[in-house]
Scaffold this active site. Structure first.
Site, mmCIF file in Angstrom:
data_model
loop_
_atom_site.group_PDB
_atom_site.id
_atom_site.type_symbol
_atom_site.label_atom_id
_atom_site.label_comp_id
_atom_site.label_asym_id
_atom_site.label_seq_id
_atom_site.Cartn_x
_atom_site.Cartn_y
_atom_site.Cartn_z
ATOM 1 N N LYS A 116 0.812 -1.216 0.000
ATOM 2 C CA LYS A 116 0.000 0.000 0.000
ATOM 3 C C LYS A 116 0.846 1.268 0.000
ATOM 4 C CE LYS A 116 -4.203 -1.965 2.003
ATOM 5 N NZ LYS A 116 -3.795 -3.368 1.879
ATOM 6 N N GLU A 200 -3.173 8.075 6.408
ATOM 7 C CA GLU A 200 -3.696 8.958 5.384
ATOM 8 C C GLU A 200 -4.968 9.632 5.892
ATOM 9 O OE1 GLU A 200 -4.467 6.428 2.094
ATOM 10 O OE2 GLU A 200 -6.350 5.648 2.890
ATOM 11 N N ASN A 235 -14.201 -1.764 8.440
ATOM 12 C CA ASN A 235 -13.440 -1.763 7.190
ATOM 13 C C ASN A 235 -13.481 -3.102 6.467
ATOM 14 O OD1 ASN A 235 -12.387 0.987 7.606
ATOM 15 N ND2 ASN A 235 -11.244 0.031 9.275
ATOM 16 N N GLU A 275 -8.955 0.143 -6.450
ATOM 17 C CA GLU A 275 -9.967 0.629 -5.518
ATOM 18 C C GLU A 275 -9.887 2.148 -5.380
ATOM 19 O OE1 GLU A 275 -9.994 -1.455 -1.835
ATOM 20 O OE2 GLU A 275 -10.273 -3.411 -2.791
ATOM 21 N N GLU A 288 -5.979 1.925 -3.493
ATOM 22 C CA GLU A 288 -4.980 0.875 -3.589
ATOM 23 C C GLU A 288 -5.315 -0.001 -4.782
ATOM 24 O OE1 GLU A 288 -5.202 -1.423 -0.049
ATOM 25 O OE2 GLU A 288 -7.258 -2.053 -0.391
ATOM 26 N N ASN A 290 -5.421 -4.062 -5.634
ATOM 27 C CA ASN A 290 -5.309 -5.435 -5.157
ATOM 28 C C ASN A 290 -4.867 -6.313 -6.311
ATOM 29 O OD1 ASN A 290 -6.139 -5.393 -2.318
ATOM 30 N ND2 ASN A 290 -8.056 -4.593 -3.146
ATOM 31 N N PHE A 348 -21.392 -8.018 16.236
ATOM 32 C CA PHE A 348 -20.775 -8.802 15.157
ATOM 33 C C PHE A 348 -19.503 -9.521 15.592
ATOM 34 C CE2 PHE A 348 -23.210 -5.382 13.220
ATOM 35 C CZ PHE A 348 -23.969 -6.059 12.291
#
Length: 670
Positions: A116, A200, A235, A275, A288, A290, A348
């Site tokens: 990244k 960031e 995320n 992305e 980024e 992938n 969750f």
């Protein structure tokens, strides 16, 4: 073309690759750890090789063991799936040295885009729009605080080698940077063996939209539309769709062309995903790339008709792309729901155990819709604490977005999973949420719509009537079955009772049978809460979990499970306990005292099965609200347990290294 390939992965993605390889006439080799000895992907493959103990660091992440398995079986190529070794250039290079093909991009592209930090630098040099941030090495927490202050809050702390939401933390203030930095580094090291992180700017209320690219070794590169991945929790993507309900054709084309240019700049060869985060004005920023197949690739396959795994294999074998950009057409709409082994009613948190029932909806065409279920488990499979908690990826396709959503809603109502907690109730509720159905979403959707956690949808009057009708028919058919088993010819001890009351929550709903006899198949007219009669038709039989039928003109699929003195009905994100009673029984039921749950306010309970990483307090210590009490790890995620109020620790019952069950008492308070 290859004659035999090895899949260096497990679970649903290994099964997914095997299906395409089998269709192409290519033999497959599976690898497995101790925990996966009886896994579905092992059964599906033509051959299987044991590669070590359950922890991934001792099995799936050991490149040497994968190469040894290739040599032992004669596999000519390796498909890495996603996660594990899929984005390690060193693994790709090691395979090349042994003359084994890597079904994915070349090391140059992996090095340029897979990291990244490096990908951000490369994108900046290529004049791709990127989010402001610090791309250098962050020395320690003090350095992280300074960088975050310079960028401006909120900031995102992210693992350089990360993925899947692991090693990521959002800090909204200086106080949150230090803890977020430590947690992100720890998770990154545990999950990826690399503790580097970068920081960031966090764009508030962004959409997460990604472009699927496909390139060969002959200079050809195309994009296959976009995927909207904005429904995320911690995320981690939860639901995806293709195309995005937000993009217009102009923005789609600009994002696609930029993605292709980036892929060509690094000589990309294979499928990959670029992305972006997109703001409310459709400004998009490179996030980024992938350099692998994405979890959510099925929705792209459903709207384009392109098998991405097949394309990966063909590109790795040296073939040219058989399709050009003008051949790419987006047809209809596709939705993907990620089914996770996690408890939506406990924020969750992960759940582990054995699938005592696993009965997904039937795949294939259903009317105008298509149902697809990518999975790596079956009834009896064990969900382990060692790996990602994904159970399946349920996908639906239909001509329009709302039709695809409705098809997904029905498919979720038909998806039976028992033995563990799972997020189907949340996914079912999501399909009914007005904001989701209208496409007004962002990555903050779950946090905004469920700030206090998820709770079942509360049925309105119309929905309560549907639930009451189901409960009544279930009870009537249950009694009819008992009468027939006992040898009585007349139903219900000699007479069909016409008047009933259904208790749902604290409400008692009167139900009257206006016309019809109770038998299978059932067809009767019911008056509910004094409303005009409605015809109920169903072929449900006692003992079946899924109730199928129609109530009026509405087709219904709901799940029925027995509980003491009633049934539990799950339907479209609602979960209610219902009990159908005769009026005199209901009158007595109203007089019954309510049993209160035990008081656990002075205990810290383990919210999920997991491993105690650390205990941050000691006996007798006074702590303030918000202070860390313990850290528990499950499914490769660290969960920080904090004090909900000022308190004093009375007794600590667990220590670091302990494996705890859900609701185990970690400590007690005075």
């Amino acid at each position: 073309m290859f004659k035999k390939i090895l899949i260096a992965n497990r679970g649903e993605i290994a099964c997914r690759v095997i299906k395409t390889a089998r269709r192409m006439g290519i033999a497959t080799v599976a690898v497995y750890s101790d925990a996966d000895r009886d896994a579905v992907h092992v059964e599906m493959a033509d051959e299987a090789v044991h590669i070590g103990p359950a922890p991934a660091a001792q099995s799936y992440l050991v490149a040497e063991k994968i190469i040894e398995a290739c040599k032992a079986t004669g596999a000519e190529a390796v498909h890495p799936g996603y996660g594990f070794l899929s984005e390690r250039a060193s693994f790709c290079e090691a395979l090349e040295k042994q003359g084994i093909a890597f079904i994915g991009p070349k090391p140059k592209a992996i090095n340029a885009m897979g990291d990244k930090i490096e990908s951000k630098k490369f994108a900046n040099a290529a004049k791709v729009s990127t989010v402001p941030g610090w791309l250098g090495v962050i020395e320690d927490a003090d350095h992280a605080e300074k960088i975050a202050g310079d960028i401006g809050y909120p900031v995102m702390i992210k693992a350089s080698a990360g993925g899947g939401g692991k090693g990521m933390r959002i800090a909204w203030s200086q106080a949150e940077v230090r803890d977020g930095f430590d947690r992100a580094r720890s998770e990154a090291k545990n999950s990826f063996g690399d503790d580097r992180v970068f920081i960031e700017k966090f764009v508030v209320d962004p959409r997460h939209i990604e472009i699927q690219v496909l390139a060969d070794a002959h200079g050809n590169a195309i994009y296959l539309g976009e995927r909207e991945c904005s429904i995320q929790r911690r995320n981690q993507k939860v639901a995806e769709e293709a195309p995005s309900p937000f993009l217009d054709e102009k923005t789609r084309k600009a994002m696609g062309e930029q993605s292709v240019a980036l892929a060509k700049a690094v000589d990309y060869q294979s499928v990959g995903t670029v992305e972006f985060i997109v703001d409310a004005q459709k400004n998009f920023y490179f996030l980024e790339m992938n350099t692998r197949l994405q979890v959510e690739h099925p929705v792209t396959e459903l709207v384009t008709g392109v098998d991405l795994v097949e394309q990966m294999i063909r590109v790795a074998a040296g073939e040219k792309l058989a399709i050009s950009q003008k051949d790419v057409k987006l047809t209809g709409w596709a939705i993907e729901s990620r089914l996770y082994a996690e408890d939506p009613y406990r924020n969750f948190l992960p759940s582990i155990g054995r699938l005592t029932r696993y009965r997904p909806p039937e795949e294939g065409r259903s009317g105008d819709a298509v149902i697809r279920n990518d999975t790596g488990v079956t009834e009896g499979s064990e969900i382990s604490m060692f790996y990602d908690p994904m159970i399946a990826k349920l996908c639906t396709w239909a001509p329009t977005r709302l039709e695809a959503i409705d098809a997904m809603s029905d498919a979720l109502d038909n998806f039976v999973v028992d033995g563990i907690e799972h997020n189907i109730p949340f996914l079912a509720a999501l399909m009914q949420h007005p904001r989701w159905r209208e496409g007004r979403i962002s990555t903050a959707f779950i946090a905004e719509e469920y700030p206090d956690g998820f709770a079942p949808i509360v049925p309105d009057a119309e929905e309560t009537a549907v639930l009451a009708a189901i409960a009544t028919t279930v009870e009537l058919l249950r009694r009819d079955r008992l009468d027939r088993l006992s040898g009585r010819l007349a139903p219900h001890s000699g007479a069909l009772k016409r008047d009933w009351e259904v208790k749902i929550g604290e409400a008692y709903i009167p139900v009257s049978i206006v016309e019809g006899m109770i038998s299978i198949p059932l067809e009767a007219d019911l008056s509910i809460a004094g409303a005009p009669p409605v015809t109920v038709v169903s072929e449900w039989r006692p003992g079946e979990i899924v109730w199928h039928g129609s109530i009026g003109r509405r087709r219904i699929s709901a799940q029925i499970r027995p509980v003491p003195n009633g049934i539990r009905i799950a339907w479209k994100g609602m979960a209610v306990t219902a009990r159908a009673m005769l009026p005199n029984t209901a009158a007595l039921d109203r007089l019954m005292p309510v049993k209160l749950p035990p008081d656990t306010s002075k205990m810290l309970l383990c919210p999920m099965p997991g491993l105690v990483v650390s205990i941050s307090v000691k006996d007798g210590q006074e702590v303030k609200a918000g202070e860390t009490l313990a850290v528990v790890e499950a499914m490769k995620m660290e969960n920080v347990l904090r004090a909900e109020r000022d308190l004093t620790v009375a007794k600590i019952n667990a220590k670091p290294g302990d494996s705890l069950a859900v609701d185990a008492v970690i400590m007690e308070f005075a």
